[in-house]
Scaffold this motif. Structure first.
Motif, PDB file in Angstrom:
ATOM      1  N   ARG A 137      -2.354   4.511  -6.589  1.00 57.32           N
ATOM      2  CA  ARG A 137      -1.789   3.889  -5.392  1.00 57.32           C
ATOM      3  C   ARG A 137      -2.910   3.362  -4.520  1.00 57.32           C
ATOM      4  NH1 ARG A 137       1.983   7.770  -2.622  1.00 57.32           N
ATOM      5  NH2 ARG A 137       2.312   8.664  -4.685  1.00 57.32           N
ATOM      6  N   VAL A 138      -2.572   2.321  -3.736  1.00 58.04           N
ATOM      7  CA  VAL A 138      -3.549   1.747  -2.812  1.00 58.04           C
ATOM      8  C   VAL A 138      -3.470   2.554  -1.527  1.00 58.04           C
ATOM      9  CG1 VAL A 138      -4.178  -0.270  -1.451  1.00 58.04           C
ATOM     10  CG2 VAL A 138      -3.347  -0.552  -3.801  1.00 58.04           C
ATOM     11  N   VAL A 139      -4.552   3.208  -1.149  1.00 57.13           N
ATOM     12  CA  VAL A 139      -4.510   3.991   0.090  1.00 57.13           C
ATOM     13  C   VAL A 139      -5.015   3.188   1.280  1.00 57.13           C
ATOM     14  CG1 VAL A 139      -4.640   6.215  -1.074  1.00 57.13           C
ATOM     15  CG2 VAL A 139      -6.758   5.075  -0.364  1.00 57.13           C
ATOM     16  N   THR A 148       0.852  -1.194   0.000  1.00 52.08           N
ATOM     17  CA  THR A 148       0.000   0.000   0.000  1.00 52.08           C
ATOM     18  C   THR A 148       0.887   1.244   0.000  1.00 52.08           C
ATOM     19  OG1 THR A 148      -0.091  -0.014   2.403  1.00 52.08           O
ATOM     20  CG2 THR A 148      -1.855  -1.156   1.246  1.00 52.08           C
ATOM     21  N   GLU A 149       0.273   2.336  -0.375  1.00 48.97           N
ATOM     22  CA  GLU A 149       0.923   3.668  -0.395  1.00 48.97           C
ATOM     23  C   GLU A 149       1.900   3.878  -1.553  1.00 48.97           C
ATOM     24  OE1 GLU A 149      -0.167   6.145   0.953  1.00 48.97           O
ATOM     25  OE2 GLU A 149      -1.514   5.148   2.343  1.00 48.97           O
ATOM     26  N   ALA A 150       2.679   2.853  -1.908  1.00 45.46           N
ATOM     27  CA  ALA A 150       3.677   3.041  -2.966  1.00 45.46           C
ATOM     28  C   ALA A 150       2.997   3.304  -4.307  1.00 45.46           C
ATOM     29  CB  ALA A 150       4.560   1.804  -3.069  1.00 45.46           C
ATOM     30  N   PRO A 151       3.625   4.141  -5.152  1.00 44.26           N
ATOM     31  CA  PRO A 151       3.034   4.412  -6.472  1.00 44.26           C
ATOM     32  C   PRO A 151       3.132   3.184  -7.387  1.00 44.26           C
ATOM     33  CG  PRO A 151       5.166   5.507  -6.259  1.00 44.26           C
ATOM     34  CD  PRO A 151       4.870   4.905  -4.921  1.00 44.26           C
ATOM     35  N   LEU A 152       2.068   2.967  -8.150  1.00 48.59           N
ATOM     36  CA  LEU A 152       1.954   1.756  -8.979  1.00 48.59           C
ATOM     37  C   LEU A 152       1.596   2.123 -10.405  1.00 48.59           C
ATOM     38  CD1 LEU A 152      -0.478  -0.016  -6.517  1.00 48.59           C
ATOM     39  CD2 LEU A 152       1.970  -0.546  -6.766  1.00 48.59           C
ATOM     40  N   ARG A 153       2.013   1.265 -11.304  1.00 51.70           N
ATOM     41  CA  ARG A 153       1.545   1.411 -12.683  1.00 51.70           C
ATOM     42  C   ARG A 153       0.745   0.165 -13.043  1.00 51.70           C
ATOM     43  NH1 ARG A 153       4.671   4.400 -15.193  1.00 51.70           N
ATOM     44  NH2 ARG A 153       6.503   3.223 -14.508  1.00 51.70           N
ATOM     45  N   VAL A 154      -0.442   0.341 -13.616  1.00 57.13           N
ATOM     46  CA  VAL A 154      -1.248  -0.782 -14.089  1.00 57.13           C
ATOM     47  C   VAL A 154      -0.540  -1.395 -15.291  1.00 57.13           C
ATOM     48  CG1 VAL A 154      -3.463  -1.479 -15.088  1.00 57.13           C
ATOM     49  CG2 VAL A 154      -3.396   0.261 -13.278  1.00 57.13           C
ATOM     50  N   VAL A 155      -0.406  -2.731 -15.299  1.00 54.27           N
ATOM     51  CA  VAL A 155       0.243  -3.375 -16.442  1.00 54.27           C
ATOM     52  C   VAL A 155      -0.686  -4.346 -17.169  1.00 54.27           C
ATOM     53  CG1 VAL A 155       2.582  -3.144 -15.549  1.00 54.27           C
ATOM     54  CG2 VAL A 155       1.253  -5.189 -14.997  1.00 54.27           C
ATOM     55  N   ARG A 156      -1.752  -4.768 -16.491  1.00 56.81           N
ATOM     56  CA  ARG A 156      -2.598  -5.775 -17.136  1.00 56.81           C
ATOM     57  C   ARG A 156      -3.947  -5.832 -16.433  1.00 56.81           C
ATOM     58  NH1 ARG A 156      -0.641 -12.080 -18.228  1.00 56.81           N
ATOM     59  NH2 ARG A 156      -2.464 -12.706 -19.422  1.00 56.81           N
ATOM     60  N   VAL A 157      -5.003  -6.068 -17.190  1.00 57.72           N
ATOM     61  CA  VAL A 157      -6.347  -6.237 -16.635  1.00 57.72           C
ATOM     62  C   VAL A 157      -6.879  -7.573 -17.146  1.00 57.72           C
ATOM     63  CG1 VAL A 157      -8.662  -5.254 -16.462  1.00 57.72           C
ATOM     64  CG2 VAL A 157      -6.673  -3.735 -16.616  1.00 57.72           C
ATOM     65  N   LEU A 190      -8.440   2.972  -3.656  1.00 55.75           N
ATOM     66  CA  LEU A 190      -7.392   3.452  -4.557  1.00 55.75           C
ATOM     67  C   LEU A 190      -7.453   4.954  -4.681  1.00 55.75           C
ATOM     68  CD1 LEU A 190      -7.771   1.172  -7.667  1.00 55.75           C
ATOM     69  CD2 LEU A 190      -6.239   0.887  -5.717  1.00 55.75           C
ATOM     70  N   ARG A 191      -6.346   5.473  -5.163  1.00 59.22           N
ATOM     71  CA  ARG A 191      -6.331   6.894  -5.492  1.00 59.22           C
ATOM     72  C   ARG A 191      -5.465   7.111  -6.719  1.00 59.22           C
ATOM     73  NH1 ARG A 191      -5.829  11.839  -1.394  1.00 59.22           N
ATOM     74  NH2 ARG A 191      -6.129  13.481  -2.958  1.00 59.22           N
ATOM     75  N   LYS A 234     -10.067  11.523  -6.906  1.00 60.88           N
ATOM     76  CA  LYS A 234     -10.672  11.202  -5.615  1.00 60.88           C
ATOM     77  C   LYS A 234     -10.437   9.737  -5.287  1.00 60.88           C
ATOM     78  CE  LYS A 234     -14.767  14.152  -5.151  1.00 60.88           C
ATOM     79  NZ  LYS A 234     -16.235  14.101  -5.220  1.00 60.88           N
ATOM     80  N   PRO A 235     -10.320   9.377  -3.998  1.00 66.35           N
ATOM     81  CA  PRO A 235     -10.217   7.958  -3.657  1.00 66.35           C
ATOM     82  C   PRO A 235     -11.518   7.233  -4.009  1.00 66.35           C
ATOM     83  CG  PRO A 235      -9.620   9.368  -1.794  1.00 66.35           C
ATOM     84  CD  PRO A 235     -10.260  10.249  -2.811  1.00 66.35           C
ATOM     85  N   PHE A 236     -11.380   5.999  -4.407  1.00 63.01           N
ATOM     86  CA  PHE A 236     -12.574   5.176  -4.671  1.00 63.01           C
ATOM     87  C   PHE A 236     -12.252   3.736  -4.296  1.00 63.01           C
ATOM     88  CE2 PHE A 236     -11.146   2.975  -8.491  1.00 63.01           C
ATOM     89  CZ  PHE A 236     -10.100   3.793  -8.917  1.00 63.01           C
ATOM     90  N   ALA A 237     -13.305   2.940  -4.099  1.00 60.64           N
ATOM     91  CA  ALA A 237     -13.110   1.574  -3.616  1.00 60.64           C
ATOM     92  C   ALA A 237     -13.519   0.550  -4.666  1.00 60.64           C
ATOM     93  CB  ALA A 237     -13.942   1.359  -2.352  1.00 60.64           C
ATOM     94  N   LEU A 238     -12.887  -0.603  -4.583  1.00 58.72           N
ATOM     95  CA  LEU A 238     -13.390  -1.746  -5.359  1.00 58.72           C
ATOM     96  C   LEU A 238     -13.167  -3.014  -4.549  1.00 58.72           C
ATOM     97  CD1 LEU A 238     -11.118  -2.268  -8.515  1.00 58.72           C
ATOM     98  CD2 LEU A 238     -10.353  -1.336  -6.374  1.00 58.72           C
ATOM     99  N   SER A 239     -13.881  -4.067  -4.926  1.00 61.75           N
ATOM    100  CA  SER A 239     -13.808  -5.301  -4.138  1.00 61.75           C
ATOM    101  C   SER A 239     -12.444  -5.947  -4.308  1.00 61.75           C
ATOM    102  CB  SER A 239     -14.889  -6.266  -4.595  1.00 61.75           C
ATOM    103  OG  SER A 239     -14.476  -6.897  -5.789  1.00 61.75           O
ATOM    104  N   LEU A 240     -12.113  -6.758  -3.331  1.00 61.72           N
ATOM    105  CA  LEU A 240     -10.853  -7.483  -3.373  1.00 61.72           C
ATOM    106  C   LEU A 240     -10.778  -8.361  -4.622  1.00 61.72           C
ATOM    107  CD1 LEU A 240      -8.649  -7.223  -1.345  1.00 61.72           C
ATOM    108  CD2 LEU A 240      -9.637  -9.117  -0.035  1.00 61.72           C
TER     109      LEU A 240
END
Lengths: 223, 223
Positions: free
Chosen positions: B184-186, B152-161, B197-198, B203-209
DNA sequence: GGATATATTTTGACAGTTCAAAATAAATCC
DNA sequence: GGATTTATTTTGAACTGTCAAAATATATCC
């Protein structure tokens, strides 16, 4: 949803109906266009008639219904737009693209087709000069003279090459006979069945009357 | 020549085998991936085994042979290059292109595929970040962390969906979660099954695990 | 106008792909 | 470790699209 076989029957029925004055397509012609035995065509045409896509006139032939024609035009539009894409965008050999399009025409959705049409700039004809049916279902079937029938000596522009075989197309291209190119008929020897052509700044060359009949032309302005 | 059904069985067998340590694919998984009843899969797998494309281990599952894997990789390459073409060239919605490619993958020849690959600049992944098998038949199956498992907290780049459903992809895109984007995961609340996520300047938003588990990420350099 | 040639239809069969439902094997659970 | 659940296979049937070959119309030709 029409199966691949149904789409092929309808497409060939349309192409044959276009070249027949009354729109009646004999069973045997349909069968040989599809490379199936006549009995297979009979069976399938009956099924198409049950689905309301054709009218079967026993022992005489078949006719497309408006719905059958609509489906056929959509397939033909896909075929010809795909050919155009393969030549104009992917730079493929125009002698190959017919075979490729025979497969792709059944796999491409209307949504993809629309994007492709826009990307290509809404072309009116494919690389062989064959008219591309419009989205609304109109097909420009203007008839032109051919190298077998046109006036001699006058300058001509090739507008269409109505043979999909790779061999013929490769031959035609090798002699500069693609839609848009110009040439003139310098001699036509009917007993010998030969037409002699000359391209601007090229040597004269001959081709058979039957081959010449597959090259459609219109008068060109400049010599 | 492999039929469309054969290509589909092999492609799904490959995808399932990739996610299984020993390469053994249970019959039921294959059947449900293909949306056929289990008995149908058994029948077909026996036929594939007769053709040397898979090995059938009764009551345990099946494995691709090298030849079956070769065919499957070719189909998968077609699928993913077609998707890339539809998004990058035809500008289609990434949520739709999976369904389109399901059809086109069986209609496109190797010759067309090569041209497409060149036009697209030999991409390594498709619009969803799924790796495109090489012509030689290698498939990069690197495993990444997901939004469900990463720090969490660290900056991330999406690589695959890794979800092909249009609904999920539309949702992901609406929240800026496409390959290449950063976030990033807040917060990660395991009891509630929620990941918050943010996105940069968002704005932060949520999604399921479980949804988060379908978004693969790598550490991003800039915050 | 009857014999012959040609086109079309009918009949029976087959390959490929599928389903429904019964049979069987394997795994799991007290 | 016998009963039950779960996964897989078998069996019988259907559908689509095809062919080969026999049957039947239709057209043509002295």
């Amino acid at each position: 949803m029409a199966t691949i076989a149904v789409e092929n029957y309808l497409k060939h029925a349309l192409l044959l109906a276009e070249r027949s004055p009354d729109g009646l397509v004999p069973m045997g012609e349909l069968a040989s266009a599809l490379a199936v035995v006549p009995g297979t065509a009979t069976t399938m045409v009956k099924a198409l008639a049950d689905s309301g896509l054709v009218v079967h006139e026993p022992r005489r032939g078949l006719r497309l219904t408006p719905e059958g024609r609509r489906v056929a035009l959509n397939v033909l539009r896909k075929h010809r737009l795909v050919e155009t894409f393969l030549v104009n965008v992917l730079k493929m050999d125009w002698a190959q693209v017919h075979a490729e399009a025979e497969q792709l025409e059944h796999a491409i959705s209307d949504a993809v087709l629309d994007r492709l049409d826009a990307l290509l700039g809404h072309p009116a004809t494919d690389p062989h000069g064959d008219p591309i049916p419009s989205v609304e279902g109109t097909l420009n079937s203007a008839v032109y003279a051919t190298l077998a029938t046109c006036a001699t000596e006058a300058p001509l522009r090739v507008v269409r090459v109505t043979d999909q075989s790779a061999d013929f197309l490769t031959f035609a291209e090798a002699h500069g006979l693609r839609p848009g190119t110009t040439a003139r008929v310098v001699d036509r020897n009917l007993p010998a069945g030969l037409v002699t052509l000359r391209r601007p700044r090229g040597k004269p060359f001959a081709l058979s009357l039957s081959a010449a009949g597959r090259i459609w032309v219109e008068p060109a302005d400049s010599p």
